[in-house]
Motif scaffolding. Structure first.
Motif, mmCIF file in Angstrom:
data_model
loop_
_atom_site.group_PDB
_atom_site.id
_atom_site.type_symbol
_atom_site.label_atom_id
_atom_site.label_comp_id
_atom_site.label_asym_id
_atom_site.label_seq_id
_atom_site.Cartn_x
_atom_site.Cartn_y
_atom_site.Cartn_z
ATOM 1 N N THR A 206 0.673 -1.296 0.064
ATOM 2 C CA THR A 206 -0.229 0.062 0.022
ATOM 3 C C THR A 206 0.873 1.315 -0.054
ATOM 4 O O THR A 206 0.652 2.155 -0.696
ATOM 5 C CB THR A 206 -1.169 0.000 1.374
ATOM 6 N N ALA A 207 1.954 1.195 0.683
ATOM 7 C CA ALA A 207 2.845 2.501 0.988
ATOM 8 C C ALA A 207 3.370 2.619 -0.401
ATOM 9 O O ALA A 207 3.500 3.865 -1.052
ATOM 10 C CB ALA A 207 3.967 2.272 1.782
ATOM 11 N N TYR A 208 3.987 1.682 -1.206
ATOM 12 C CA TYR A 208 4.478 1.881 -2.455
ATOM 13 C C TYR A 208 3.473 2.320 -3.485
ATOM 14 O O TYR A 208 3.649 3.100 -4.381
ATOM 15 C CB TYR A 208 5.296 0.605 -2.951
ATOM 16 N N ASN A 209 2.256 1.770 -3.465
ATOM 17 C CA ASN A 209 1.280 2.200 -4.408
ATOM 18 C C ASN A 209 1.128 3.576 -4.286
ATOM 19 O O ASN A 209 0.883 4.388 -5.253
ATOM 20 C CB ASN A 209 0.122 1.278 -3.921
ATOM 21 N N GLU A 210 0.883 4.076 -2.909
ATOM 22 C CA GLU A 210 0.492 5.458 -2.623
ATOM 23 C C GLU A 210 1.450 6.478 -2.951
ATOM 24 O O GLU A 210 1.419 7.710 -3.330
ATOM 25 C CB GLU A 210 0.038 5.570 -1.175
ATOM 26 N N GLU A 211 2.640 5.974 -2.606
ATOM 27 C CA GLU A 211 3.888 6.773 -2.424
ATOM 28 C C GLU A 211 4.516 7.095 -3.977
ATOM 29 O O GLU A 211 5.135 8.184 -4.521
ATOM 30 C CB GLU A 211 4.907 6.558 -1.585
ATOM 31 N N HIS A 212 4.434 5.780 -4.581
ATOM 32 C CA HIS A 212 5.511 5.655 -5.915
ATOM 33 C C HIS A 212 4.594 5.479 -7.060
ATOM 34 O O HIS A 212 4.992 5.030 -8.078
ATOM 35 C CB HIS A 212 6.624 4.655 -5.721
ATOM 36 N N GLY A 213 3.132 5.209 -6.890
ATOM 37 C CA GLY A 213 2.301 4.904 -8.012
ATOM 38 C C GLY A 213 2.773 3.405 -8.549
ATOM 39 O O GLY A 213 2.230 3.284 -9.678
ATOM 40 N N CYS A 214 2.933 2.576 -7.821
ATOM 41 C CA CYS A 214 3.128 1.253 -8.137
ATOM 42 C C CYS A 214 1.893 0.530 -8.189
ATOM 43 O O CYS A 214 0.883 0.878 -7.820
ATOM 44 C CB CYS A 214 4.174 0.377 -7.269
ATOM 45 N N MET A 215 1.944 -0.851 -8.954
ATOM 46 C CA MET A 215 0.960 -1.593 -8.867
ATOM 47 C C MET A 215 1.103 -2.829 -8.068
ATOM 48 O O MET A 215 1.426 -4.041 -8.880
ATOM 49 C CB MET A 215 0.388 -1.709 -10.523
ATOM 50 N N PHE A 216 1.031 -2.759 -6.886
ATOM 51 C CA PHE A 216 1.504 -3.983 -5.946
ATOM 52 C C PHE A 216 0.016 -4.512 -5.500
ATOM 53 O O PHE A 216 -0.471 -3.643 -4.728
ATOM 54 C CB PHE A 216 2.457 -3.779 -5.042
ATOM 55 N N THR A 217 -0.327 -5.785 -5.657
ATOM 56 C CA THR A 217 -1.368 -6.226 -5.116
ATOM 57 C C THR A 217 -0.960 -7.663 -4.305
ATOM 58 O O THR A 217 -0.055 -8.089 -4.654
ATOM 59 C CB THR A 217 -2.691 -6.313 -6.166
ATOM 60 N N SER A 218 -2.146 -8.251 -3.754
ATOM 61 C CA SER A 218 -1.795 -9.528 -3.117
ATOM 62 C C SER A 218 -3.076 -10.448 -3.211
ATOM 63 O O SER A 218 -4.359 -10.070 -3.359
ATOM 64 C CB SER A 218 -1.647 -9.248 -1.613
ATOM 65 N N VAL A 219 -2.769 -11.955 -3.330
ATOM 66 C CA VAL A 219 -3.848 -12.742 -3.107
ATOM 67 C C VAL A 219 -3.658 -13.673 -1.692
ATOM 68 O O VAL A 219 -2.607 -13.686 -1.281
ATOM 69 C CB VAL A 219 -3.323 -13.865 -4.182
ATOM 70 N N ILE A 220 -4.964 -13.891 -1.088
ATOM 71 C CA ILE A 220 -4.979 -14.574 0.142
ATOM 72 C C ILE A 220 -5.618 -15.607 -0.021
ATOM 73 O O ILE A 220 -6.839 -15.935 -0.055
ATOM 74 C CB ILE A 220 -5.973 -13.697 1.215
ATOM 75 N N PRO A 221 -4.874 -16.966 -0.340
ATOM 76 C CA PRO A 221 -5.570 -18.348 -0.363
ATOM 77 C C PRO A 221 -5.860 -18.882 0.879
ATOM 78 O O PRO A 221 -5.095 -18.540 1.955
ATOM 79 C CB PRO A 221 -4.398 -19.027 -1.178
ATOM 80 N N CYS A 222 -6.762 -19.754 0.975
ATOM 81 C CA CYS A 222 -6.993 -20.690 1.958
ATOM 82 C C CYS A 222 -5.930 -21.887 2.024
ATOM 83 O O CYS A 222 -4.932 -21.713 1.278
ATOM 84 C CB CYS A 222 -8.359 -21.214 2.142
#
Length: 282
Positions: free
Chosen positions: A152-168
């Motif tokens: 989230t910090a990289y996305n907000e501060e540097h305009g990155c597209m970093f996301t995550s998957v949460i598997p069971c």
């Protein structure tokens, strides 16, 4: 005119999910994609210099980050500091490398163990930081949570597209069948195999009451590939079957023992911990 290729770097390429993606992508390869599956032999991702060197070597445009220092319930007991420090270090190296080398998209792998121990069910993506995780594996859980925070910090501060998957909970080919390091399903299978082979008692930690959702690694692999190619949001997304498909550890053990045609003694070590009783996700 040469087609510009997307170079997809997969960390943890020899693990349960990495091997699953490799198996699926073999029949779903696109002309504009080149897939590279890293293992620990390629680089020590705990080492910043080695991490940046491997990024410089392959110059990925996209990254799926699966690598982690992992273990089952046995391994986490008494080792929360190590799990926290090593996973924080690795994740920081990967995210910084993705930022510095201008990776277009990063999809990281989290876990349902990151969710609060005391919460309402079913869990959804907005509840990640609503309370402390289960104390049995809080080091690993907080390190995974911090990957969401850092993304989230990289996305907000540097305009990155970093996301995550949460598997069971995951199971399938290429799992780790070491009882102390593997997932719950592979651990039970390994125990059943040894008990059948040696004519010994099949022992289960805890009461067997804990409930889990499971996803096959090849199914999860398809979802990871979809997330890389199609998922446009920066917020994490849960991948799990429906709540009605949740099973108790006792039920899972029963099915495994039936598959082995095990006729010996089954013993629940009720003095041992159950771990988190529920992690029902939706």
């Amino acid at each position: 005119m040469d087609m510009e290729k997307n170079v997809i770097l997969v960390t943890g390429g020899s693990g349960l999910v990495g091997k699953g993606i490799q198996m699926v992508i073999n029949s779903d390869m696109r002309e504009d994609e080149e897939w590279i599956f890293l293992t620990s032999k390629d680089a020590n991702l705990l080492n910043k210099k080695e991490t940046f060197a491997v990024f410089d070597k392959y110059k990925p445009t996209h990254v799926i980050h699966l690598a982690a220092v992992v273990g089952g319930l046995y391994a986490h007991i008494g080792a929360n500091c190590e799990f926290f420090r090593k996973n924080m270090q690795m994740n920081d190296n990967i995210l910084e490398a993705c930022h510095k080398t201008k990776v277009k998209k990063l999809v990281s792998c989290l876990s349902t163990c990151i969710f609060p121990n005391k919460t309402s069910y079913p869990i959804d993506e907005n509840m990640v930081h609503n309370g402390p995780p289960h104390p049995s594996n809080f080091g690993f859980s907080y390190a995974k949570r911090m990957m969401d925070v850092l993304s989230t910090a990289y996305n907000e501060e540097h305009g990155c597209m970093f996301t995550s998957v949460i598997p069971c909970n995951i199971f399938g080919p290429h799992d780790n069948f070491n009882v102390f390091q593997g997932h719950v399903m592979s651990g039970l299978i390994s125990k059943a195999y040894e008990a059948k082979k040696n004519g010994t008692t099949f022992e289960i930690w805890g009461t067997g009451a804990a409930q889990r959702q499971f996803i096959y690694n090849l199914d999860l692999a398809k979802l990871f590939i979809w997330a890389l190619r199609e998922y446009k949001e920066k917020e994490p997304i849960i991948f799990s079957p429906d709540e009605v498909d949740e099973l108790s550890i006792k039920d899972i053990a029963k099915m495994i023992l039936e598959a082995f045609d095990f006729k010996g003694e089954v013993k629940f070590l009720t003095e041992k911990p159950d771990g988190q009783l529920k992690k029902t996700a939706s």
